[in-house]
Structures are given as structure tokens and as C-alpha cells.
Motif scaffolding. Structure first.
Motif, PDB file in Angstrom:
ATOM      1  N   ARG A 302       0.805  -1.090   0.085  1.00  0.00           N
ATOM      2  CA  ARG A 302       0.047   0.035  -0.095  1.00  0.00           C
ATOM      3  C   ARG A 302       0.905   1.283   0.051  1.00  0.00           C
ATOM      4  O   ARG A 302       1.763   1.192   0.829  1.00  0.00           O
ATOM      5  CB  ARG A 302      -0.832   0.001   1.092  1.00  0.00           C
ATOM      6  N   PHE A 303       0.756   2.100  -0.962  1.00  0.00           N
ATOM      7  CA  PHE A 303       1.589   3.101  -1.287  1.00  0.00           C
ATOM      8  C   PHE A 303       0.905   4.422  -1.872  1.00  0.00           C
ATOM      9  O   PHE A 303       0.121   4.117  -2.697  1.00  0.00           O
ATOM     10  CB  PHE A 303       2.876   2.989  -1.669  1.00  0.00           C
ATOM     11  N   ARG A 318      -9.572   1.832 -17.477  1.00  0.00           N
ATOM     12  CA  ARG A 318      -8.143   1.618 -17.200  1.00  0.00           C
ATOM     13  C   ARG A 318      -7.558   3.035 -16.517  1.00  0.00           C
ATOM     14  O   ARG A 318      -7.757   3.852 -17.230  1.00  0.00           O
ATOM     15  CB  ARG A 318      -7.387   1.323 -18.238  1.00  0.00           C
ATOM     16  N   LEU A 319      -7.151   2.755 -15.364  1.00  0.00           N
ATOM     17  CA  LEU A 319      -6.643   3.814 -14.533  1.00  0.00           C
ATOM     18  C   LEU A 319      -5.188   3.827 -14.346  1.00  0.00           C
ATOM     19  O   LEU A 319      -4.615   2.466 -14.305  1.00  0.00           O
ATOM     20  CB  LEU A 319      -7.387   3.776 -12.996  1.00  0.00           C
ATOM     21  N   ARG A 320      -4.406   4.891 -14.332  1.00  0.00           N
ATOM     22  CA  ARG A 320      -3.049   4.962 -14.491  1.00  0.00           C
ATOM     23  C   ARG A 320      -2.435   5.823 -13.439  1.00  0.00           C
ATOM     24  O   ARG A 320      -3.045   7.102 -13.249  1.00  0.00           O
ATOM     25  CB  ARG A 320      -2.394   5.269 -15.852  1.00  0.00           C
ATOM     26  N   ALA A 321      -1.666   5.402 -12.290  1.00  0.00           N
ATOM     27  CA  ALA A 321      -1.378   6.481 -11.350  1.00  0.00           C
ATOM     28  C   ALA A 321       0.095   6.248 -11.320  1.00  0.00           C
ATOM     29  O   ALA A 321       0.797   5.370 -11.689  1.00  0.00           O
ATOM     30  CB  ALA A 321      -1.981   6.012  -9.894  1.00  0.00           C
ATOM     31  N   VAL A 322       0.747   7.392 -10.774  1.00  0.00           N
ATOM     32  CA  VAL A 322       2.134   7.662 -10.497  1.00  0.00           C
ATOM     33  C   VAL A 322       2.637   8.088  -9.499  1.00  0.00           C
ATOM     34  O   VAL A 322       2.160   8.903  -8.911  1.00  0.00           O
ATOM     35  CB  VAL A 322       2.769   8.518 -11.749  1.00  0.00           C
ATOM     36  N   LEU A 350      -4.457   5.544  -3.194  1.00  0.00           N
ATOM     37  CA  LEU A 350      -3.541   4.743  -2.438  1.00  0.00           C
ATOM     38  C   LEU A 350      -3.492   3.378  -3.389  1.00  0.00           C
ATOM     39  O   LEU A 350      -4.552   2.771  -3.645  1.00  0.00           O
ATOM     40  CB  LEU A 350      -4.035   4.234  -1.197  1.00  0.00           C
ATOM     41  N   VAL A 351      -2.203   3.148  -4.020  1.00  0.00           N
ATOM     42  CA  VAL A 351      -2.060   1.960  -4.669  1.00  0.00           C
ATOM     43  C   VAL A 351      -1.980   0.758  -3.558  1.00  0.00           C
ATOM     44  O   VAL A 351      -1.469   0.604  -2.784  1.00  0.00           O
ATOM     45  CB  VAL A 351      -0.763   1.784  -5.249  1.00  0.00           C
TER      46      VAL A 351
END
Length: 374
Positions: A302-303, A318-322, A350-351
Motif C-alpha cells: 500500500r503506497f 483503465r486507470l493509471r497512477a504514478v 493509494l495503490v
């Protein structure tokens, strides 16, 4: 009563092949039971087409042996092998009608006119083209021509049918339709198909088993679910589907440590030793982007990250996070989010993923250098 396994239709034992001093196949071994739909997948230059040509008798191996239906055919020429091939180019005779094209093989084998036309008619019915038997190939669509080529290849009832990228020239919709048709025909006939493709999605949708090739050998052979869910190494995991990647180190206590924080994985490569670099892989459909208000300190995997992209893919999103450190993650979820919260580019998230969804492998180069022959 336990059923006996089906007899082996094709067996390769220790096949090696070189061209101009370049080793293309090395120690290739494989068994294909009768009635199986096997797809051989791999990047360009991995050796797929060379393996197919050796099975078909179009190339001779430098080492090893080829067996068809229990017979060693290594030295038997292509025209005398109980094998037929369907290529991407339909290779139909333009001056012949459709039914004449399909009946050509039995004709060359001396089958009488009435018998061969009856057989051709049955096959045209199987491929759902019984109403176009008197047309010429140039009067048919690409998909119809491909089905005629398939019927012609099946006319001699070969022990094995080889299909080399047969749908590559078709548009996406027609290609998907033909995938369903090929699977239906193979199932109805109980035939043995060996299908060569670089399209993993195509292979996963049709085959009973996949053989994943790399550098002239098989990395992994198994049913589609096993290869997708439990790939043997990082290269295979990244080749057969998209994946999120986190570089980590295996600690002395067996824990995985990364710049993002602690990680937990259901599988850790037994070859990894304390201090070794590792690559943790998680599929996008197993990755979730939770609201930033969720408790970030409740456990590993979890980050924090920031959403940068959201693209609708039919019923999916489709989601993209950095992350702040520039590590990108993808998540695929239903259009109607399970938590009911709409996510917009720029939102803090939060991934998160379960340990059961993560697999840790040796972190090694995964590029596959192209070779001059495939």
C-alpha cells in the motif's frame, strides 16, 4: 475406470537448428496429444516459424527427431507427412471454384470425383460456406477465403494441422469471429491444431495449452490460466500480459523491501537469495486504487500515488497512477467503481494489492534480441 491419455500426435525430441552459424532452435522438445489445440507464442525471432517448418517437413533439423502419430518422420519430406499447413496468405487457386479448391488434395491422392466432391461439400458445410461452392476465390471476402483455405487443408484428414499466423491479414472484428470459428471446427472434428502466433490474446482465447518460446527454446508450456497466473519467470509474466512492476530486494528475513515500502508476495522465486534484487509483478486487474484517505499504514503493498489517466475500455476502466518517485501503476476495474467513488486525473490515491496477487522473481534483463529468422 481411469481413462488412458490420448496418443501423442506430434513429438519433438531435442530439436536444434542453425542458419548461417546463428542458432535458432536449441534442444527443443514437445509432445502434443491427439485432439489438442496448442498455440506456440513468442516474440519475433524466438523460433516459432522455424519450429513449425520442421514439424511440417519444410526444414530439416540439425539435431533431434520429429515424430508424427508414433512414426519417426525426421527424414520424411513434407509431401509425404500426414500434416497440412494453413498460412496467412490463403494460397487458393484463382482459376478453380471454391469446391474445386477444397477437393484438390483428395484429387491428388486419387480419390474419385464423386467421393472427393462429397468430402469437399461436407467441409464447406463445416466452415459454413456450403452456398458459395461454385464461386471463384476472388468473389469472396478475406474471412471467407481463409475458411476455404482451412477446409482445403482439412480435406485429406491430416493427423496434424499447422496454422502459421493465419488470421494476421484480417481486421480485428473479423479476426475475432474467425478465432471462434477455428475453435468450433477444431472441437467438432477432434483435430490436432498447432497454431503459431505472436498475439497472446488470440492464443489465450483459443488454445488448450500454450508453449511460450524465447531464444529458440520453450520458457513454459501449460494451460492458459497457469501461464497467466503462475508464470515461471519475469520474462514470461511480462510477455503474456501487462503487469505492474516494483523493484525490490530480498532481505535477510525473507521479506521484500522496496523504495515504496514493505512488500508481500504469495510466490518468491526459490532462486532468490538474501540481498538479491527482485522484481515484484502484479496484474492490473489485481491492483486497486483506493481513496487517499484510506489507512496507508495498515500493511504492506500500500503506497501513495496520484492518478494521471482514466480511459474507458467498454465495460472496464483503465486507470493509471504514478508515485512521487515516478513509478507507474495501472488498474483495470469495472466502469461502476465498487466503492462508488469517481476518480479523476490529479486525485491522490493509494495503490493497493493483495499478497496473493503478487509474485517475486529474479530481477534480470527481459529484452529478447531479434534474430534474423523466426
Amino acid at each position: 475406470m481411469t481413462q488412458s491419455p490420448p496418443p501423442i500426435a506430434v513429438a519433438l525430441h531435442g530439436i536444434a537448428k542453425s542458419f548461417g552459424g546463428e542458432r535458432v532452435l536449441s534442444g527443443l522438445s514437445l509432445e502434443v496429444p491427439r485432439g489438442e489445440f496448442l498455440a506456440i507464442v513468442g516474440p519475433s525471432g524466438s523460433g516459432k516459424t522455424t519450429a513449425m517448418r520442421i514439424i511440417g517437413g519444410f526444414e530439416a533439423p540439425d539435431e533431434g527427431s520429429v515424430w508424427i502419430s508414433g512414426e519417426n518422420v525426421t527424414a520424411v519430406p513434407a509431401e509425404r507427412r500426414d500434416v497440412n499447413t494453413v498460412f496467412q496468405s490463403y494460397a487458393l487457386f484463382p482459376h478453380m471454384t471454391v469446391i474445386e479448391n477444397v477437393a484438390y488434395g483428395p484429387r491428388m491422392r486419387g480419390v474419385g470425383r464423386a467421393a472427393r466432391r462429397k468430402k469437399a461439400g461436407e467441409l464447406l458445410e463445416l466452415v459454413r460456406l456450403s452456398d458459395v461452392g461454385n464461386r471463384k476465390p476472388n468473389q469472396l471476402s478475406g474471412g471467407m477465403q481463409q475458411r476455404v483455405a482451412l477446409a482445403r487443408a482439412l480435406a485429406n484428414e491430416p493427423a496434424v494441422l499447422l496454422l502459421d499466423e493465419p488470421l494476421g491479414a484480417l481486421d480485428r472484428k473479423l479476426r475475432e469471429e474467425m478465432q471462434r470459428e477455428l475453435r468450433r471446427i477444431q472441437t467438432e472434428l477432434g483435430a490436432t491444431f498447432i497454431y503459431i502466433t505472436h498475439d497472446q490474446e488470440e492464443a489465450f482465447g483459443m488454445a488448450d495449452r500454450l508453449a511460450v518460446m524465447r531464444h529458440g527454446g520453450f520458457e513454459q508450456i501449460g494451460d492458459p490460466a497457469t501461464i497467466y497466473d503462475r508464470p515461471v519467470n519475469a520474462w514470461t509474466a511480462l510477455f503474456v500480459g501487462s503487469a505492474n512492476q516494483i523493484r525490490a530486494t530480498l532481505g535477510e528475513n525473507g521479506a521484500l523491501v522496496s523504495d515504496l515500502g514493505p512488500l508481500a508476495a504469495s510466490h518468491v522465486d526459490p532462486m532468490l537469495k538474501s540481498g538479491d534484487p527482485a522484481l515484484v509483478i502484479v496484474r492490473p486487474e489485481e491492483t486497486r486504487f483506493l481513496p487517499a484517505s484510506a489507512d496507508a499504514a495498515s500493511g504492506p503493498n500500500r503506497f501513495a500515488a496520484r492518478l494521471v489517466d482514466a480511459v474507458a475500455l467498454g465495460p472496464s476502466l483503465r486507470l493509471r497512477a504514478v508515485t512521487a518517485g515516478g513509478i507507474a501503476f495501472e488498474s483495470i476495474e469495472r466502469r461502476a467503481s465498487s466503492d462508488g467513488i469517481e476518480r479523476l486525473p490529479g486525485d491522490a490515491v493509494l495503490v493497493s494489492f493483495a499478497a496473493a496477487a503478487a509474485r517475486a522473481y529474479r530481477d534480470e534483463p527481459v529484452a529478447n534480441p531479434l534474430r534474423p529468422s523466426s
